[in-house]
Design an enzyme around this catalytic site. Structure first.
Site, PDB file in Angstrom:
ATOM      1  CB  SER A 121       5.609  12.133   1.508  1.00 52.42           C
ATOM      2  OG  SER A 121       6.212  11.850   0.270  1.00 52.42           O
ATOM      3  CG  ASP A 175       9.907   5.602   1.651  1.00 49.03           C
ATOM      4  OD1 ASP A 175       9.566   5.626   0.664  1.00 49.03           O
ATOM      5  OD2 ASP A 175       9.536   6.651   2.705  1.00 49.03           O
ATOM      6  CG  HIS A 206       6.459   6.945   0.660  1.00 46.76           C
ATOM      7  ND1 HIS A 206       7.344   7.699   1.402  1.00 46.76           N
ATOM      8  CD2 HIS A 206       5.729   7.672   0.059  1.00 46.76           C
ATOM      9  CE1 HIS A 206       7.305   8.839   1.191  1.00 46.76           C
ATOM     10  NE2 HIS A 206       6.134   9.025   0.474  1.00 46.76           N
TER      11      HIS A 206
END
Length: 227
Positions: A121, A175, A206
């Protein structure tokens, strides 16, 4: 005299043998190095591997999209819109932190071409951005569930040193934090510019999943055995 960037606090996991390679793995927004340190056994690396893992903690700062709440972050997120999401000053500051972490390993006898930059991320954004601009060849760059902070274009001041470095880009097909289209846009930009990048999506949100971590372990072994 240039200002020396202090090293961030970090968790270091040493191999059973003398370390000859290193993975510097950056966590996501609001997390810490402790969030990813437990994945090392799940990579299913050989028992006698010689890889040191470094999991740094991002500095605490206010995050605009979270109502200014202070949390660990590699940069501020100013807008939910992907193309205006990343605070570039913050990205550049975190790039300096990663340089300091790389230099620490080099000072300890591990050359840059035996170092993999990895991240999830926000951490993936910083690792990808830094790796593309780094002026020495790295062993690999791993960008998980992330995007390029430079909108729909490659970063400025790209370094030819890592034009042939293996890049791994993974993303979750469900996600809802970083759309898979954002990761795919970064992949397409890199691929069209001749980078040696590999794309793999997984049936996840995610996050990371065991099959992915096993695949990452294989990729890491290949990168470091060929570096």
């Amino acid at each position: 005299m240039s200002k020396i960037t202090p090293l961030p606090d970090r968790i270091t996991i040493e191999p059973k043998t003398t370390a000859t390679a290193c993975v510097i793995w950056l966590h996501g927004l609001g997390d810490s190095g402790a969030g990813f340190a437990p994945v090392v056994p799940l990579l299913n690396l050989p028992q006698d591997h010689s890889i040191r893992f470094v999991f740094p903690h991002a500095p605490e700062q206010a995050v605009t999209v979270n109502n200014g709440f202070v949390m660990p972050a590699w940069y501020d997120i100013k807008n939910v819109d992907l193309h205006n999401r990343a605070d570039m000053d913050g990205v550049l500051n975190s790039e300096k932190l990663v340089h300091a972490l790389i230099n620490e390993q080099i000072d300890n006898g591990i050359s840059a071409n035996h170092i993999v930059l990895a991240g999830f991320s926000q951490g993936g954004v910083v690792s990808l951005f830094t790796g593309l601009r780094y002026e020495q060849p790295l062993a690999g760059i791993m960008a998980l569930s992330c995007y390029l902070p430079t909108k729909n274009q490659l970063p400025s001041r790209l370094s030819d040193a890592n034009k042939n470095t293996p890049i791994l880009q993974n993303h979750g097909e469900q996600d809802n934090v970083v759309p898979m289209s954002a990761g795919k846009m970064a992949y397409d930009l890199l691929k069209s510019d001749g980078y040696k990048t590999q794309w793999q999506s997984y049936p996840m949100a995610h996050s990371v999943i065991p099959q992915q971590l096993n695949d990452i372990g294989i990729w890491l072994s290949n990168c470091l055995n060929n570096s």
